[in-house]
Design an enzyme around this catalytic site. Structure first.
Site, PDB file in Angstrom:
ATOM      1  N   CYS A 197       0.826  -1.210   0.000  1.00  0.00           N
ATOM      2  CA  CYS A 197       0.000   0.000   0.000  1.00  0.00           C
ATOM      3  C   CYS A 197       0.863   1.263   0.000  1.00  0.00           C
ATOM      4  O   CYS A 197       1.033   1.922   1.033  1.00  0.00           O
ATOM      5  CB  CYS A 197      -0.984   0.041   1.159  1.00  0.00           C
ATOM      6  N   ASP A 333       1.603  -9.828  -2.273  1.00  0.00           N
ATOM      7  CA  ASP A 333       2.783  -9.001  -2.020  1.00  0.00           C
ATOM      8  C   ASP A 333       4.105  -9.713  -2.248  1.00  0.00           C
ATOM      9  O   ASP A 333       5.122  -9.062  -2.506  1.00  0.00           O
ATOM     10  CB  ASP A 333       2.758  -8.496  -0.560  1.00  0.00           C
ATOM     11  N   LYS A 341       1.347  -3.147  -4.517  1.00  0.00           N
ATOM     12  CA  LYS A 341       0.978  -4.281  -3.665  1.00  0.00           C
ATOM     13  C   LYS A 341      -0.144  -3.894  -2.706  1.00  0.00           C
ATOM     14  O   LYS A 341       0.093  -3.176  -1.726  1.00  0.00           O
ATOM     15  CB  LYS A 341       2.214  -4.743  -2.871  1.00  0.00           C
ATOM     16  N   THR A 342      -1.377  -4.363  -2.999  1.00  0.00           N
ATOM     17  CA  THR A 342      -2.527  -4.036  -2.147  1.00  0.00           C
ATOM     18  C   THR A 342      -3.457  -5.248  -2.028  1.00  0.00           C
ATOM     19  O   THR A 342      -3.394  -6.178  -2.840  1.00  0.00           O
ATOM     20  CB  THR A 342      -3.358  -2.876  -2.742  1.00  0.00           C
ATOM     21  N   ALA A 343      -4.361  -5.182  -1.038  1.00  0.00           N
ATOM     22  CA  ALA A 343      -5.382  -6.225  -0.902  1.00  0.00           C
ATOM     23  C   ALA A 343      -6.338  -6.170  -2.095  1.00  0.00           C
ATOM     24  O   ALA A 343      -6.849  -7.206  -2.541  1.00  0.00           O
ATOM     25  CB  ALA A 343      -6.150  -6.028   0.395  1.00  0.00           C
ATOM     26  N   ALA A 344      -6.580  -4.959  -2.613  1.00  0.00           N
ATOM     27  CA  ALA A 344      -7.456  -4.819  -3.774  1.00  0.00           C
ATOM     28  C   ALA A 344      -6.861  -5.559  -4.979  1.00  0.00           C
ATOM     29  O   ALA A 344      -7.579  -6.232  -5.731  1.00  0.00           O
ATOM     30  CB  ALA A 344      -7.628  -3.339  -4.100  1.00  0.00           C
ATOM     31  N   CYS A 376      -5.932   2.047  -4.327  1.00  0.00           N
ATOM     32  CA  CYS A 376      -5.434   2.594  -3.076  1.00  0.00           C
ATOM     33  C   CYS A 376      -6.369   3.716  -2.627  1.00  0.00           C
ATOM     34  O   CYS A 376      -6.420   4.772  -3.268  1.00  0.00           O
ATOM     35  CB  CYS A 376      -4.021   3.136  -3.293  1.00  0.00           C
TER      36      CYS A 376
END
Ligand code: FAD
Ligand code: UQ1
Length: 448
Positions: A197, A333, A341-344, A376
């Site tokens: 993030c 990630d 690099k995100t959860a989305a 983000c």
């Protein structure tokens, strides 16, 4: 020959947080069985590992899926930003691992230590070996607070003014530092490594600035955002708005500056000027929010046959299949996917991994393709947010039929109140694959 180095600061820290929260492991496989085997082995029970396991459990036989993860607690990490701002507590981000992993999978509470991909086997820290037909690597990132001299000491000192939203151990400290702030420099850093993030360091800065405004301390504060990057955000569409926002709110942004040392007693942060590497500057602070350097987990870096030269799992950027071993896939990630690099991003990757892994299991070629979608939610204050969404080409790929580069209250409440449920009940249950369907509907079928 695989190497055995272990430098895993973050894991031991996470376990002590597990203890603080009083979560105890239960319902996991005994580790004294030294050999196990399964159809699908999932390394890491975080956002990527848990969501893929949840997709496969109903498709495979009982106990065909093993999830290997040492942590008693699963954290919804995106909420740590709101913890730092005093809007949520760390306990709101945490659930027992035993409750979030799918019940039809076997959880082995242990860590991968060594990979043997040519024999479809991994070895664990506690001495077990697990063989698999298919492997998903979802190990996340390793936080390296230890790489900055003086940082760990400063983080654990309640009076130091040094904090970090990046660890559940220190996120509540951010808010306490803000509450105690009287005057001086409030400094926010961005390290010289890939991070998860990439917007989170800025979110901490904007929320803190807003907090100081609302509490009558803004005129005593000098807010500084110091990033190792040459730009504020990688996507121009959003960067232009963010630069304007910083000017408007008198946030002093410096580029190509890397935090290299903290002198806790003098309350001084030392930055290297990356374009003049022989030069350093000393910056006094009252508040210092640190985003630590990060790397792929040491165990993965040591597995030289499956990682690229930077230590990240070497996967095809479209199919997410390993470049050499066709029965290995990666998500999230720890991969070398060239996106933020995100959860989305993990949610969007999940559908591709699932379809392609099923194809490979059927003896077919993987056909589903990931376009690099990532998102983000750049929280800019208590009640405002810019929802950045983009693809591999750094082109905006926005869900809603509005210009998302503008600050919006709706996006703030989406981030604060809606995303947590979407994560716990959609994504971790294997039901949320990112907003592509909604993007198509909102753009009347013309969206990508
Ligand atoms: P993780 O979810 O980190 O899971 C990795 C798992 O691997 C962990 O459970 C860990 O215990 C386990 N593990 C580690 N080492 C081993 C080992 N040796 N053996 C076995 N298991 C191991 N994303 C968004 O989309 N939106 C946001 O607003 C957002 N904000 C964020 C704010 C902050 C402060 C932070 C820290 C992150 C934020 N993220 C956000 C990023 C998001 O949380 C991550 O990108 C996401 O969790 C990545 O999922 P993952 O499965 O790759 O890794
Ligand atoms: C998302 O899918 C997701 O994963 C659940 C996040 O992590 C918490 C996000 O922050 C975002 C923004 C998305 C994208 C979802 C929508 C509805 C735009």
């Amino acid at each position: 020959m695989l190497k055995h180095g272990r430098v895993c600061f973050s894991k031991s820290r996470y376990q002590s947080v597990d203890q603080i929260l009083g979560f105890h492991s239960r319902n996991y496989s005994s580790n004294n069985v030294s050999r196990k085997s399964c159809e699908l082995l999932v390394l890491g029970g975080g956002a990527g590992g848990c969501s893929i396991a949840a997709k496969f459990v109903p498709k495979l036989d009982k106990n065909a899926v093993i999830i290997l993860d040492p942590s008693d607690v699963h954290y919804y990490q995106p909420m740590l930003t709101m913890v730092g701002a005093g809007v949520k507590k760390v306990k709101d981000c945490a659930r027992p691992m035993s409750k979030v992993l799918p019940s039809g999978a076997r959880w082995v509470k242990d860590s991968v230590y060594e990979f043997e991909p040519e024999n479809n086997t991994i070895h664990t820290k506690l001495g077990a070996s697990i063989s698999y037909n298919y492997l998903l690597v979802a190990l996340g990132l390793q936080l390296r607070f230890d790489l900055i001299p003086g940082l760990e000491e400063a983080l654990t000192d309640p009076e130091s003014g040094v904090c970090s939203n990046y660890s559940p151990l220190y996120a509540e400290k951010t808010f306490s530092v803000l509450q105690k702030f009287k005057e001086g420099n409030a400094v926010f850093t961005f390290p010289n490594t890939p991070v998860k993030c990439a917007g989170a360091p800025q979110k901490a800065c904007y929320l803190s600035e807003d907090y100081l405004c609302r509490n009558g301390k803004r005129n005593k504060a000098n807010i500084m955002y110091k990033t190792s990057l040459p730009v504020i955000f990688s996507v121009k569409h959003y960067a232009e708005e963010l630069v304007k926002l910083c000017k408007r709110r008198d946030i002093d942004v410096s580029y190509r500056q890397e935090l290299v040392k903290i002198n806790k007693d003098k309350k001084e942060a030392i930055f290297k000027l990356l374009d003049e590497p022989e030069k350093v500057i000393e910056v006094p602070y009252s508040m210092l929010h640190v985003t630590p350097p990060m790397s792929s987990p040491s165990e993965l870096q040591n597995a030289t046959s499956i990682v690229d030269s930077t230590g990240y799992l070497n996967v095809n950027k479209n199919t997410l299949q390993h470049q050499i071993y066709s029965n290995i896939f990666g998500i999230g990630d720890c991969t070398n996917l060239p996106t933020s690099k995100t959860a989305a991003a993990v949610a969007a990757q999940g559908k591709v991994v699932c379809n392609n892994l099923l194809s490979v299991m059927r003896g077919e070629k993987p056909r589903a393709e990931y376009n690099g979608y990532t998102s983000c939610p750049l929280v800019t204050g208590y009640g405002s947010c810019i929802l950045a969404e983009f693809d591999y080409g750094l082109k905006p790929l926005e869900t809603f039929p509005i210009d998302q580069s503008k600050e919006s209250a709706l996006m703030y409440y989406l981030k604060k109140d809606f995303m947590p449920s979407l994560y716990w009940f959609g994504m971790l249950k294997g039901r949320w694959n990112g907003p592509q369907v909604f993007r198509k509907i909102f753009h009347l079928g013309f969206g990508k």
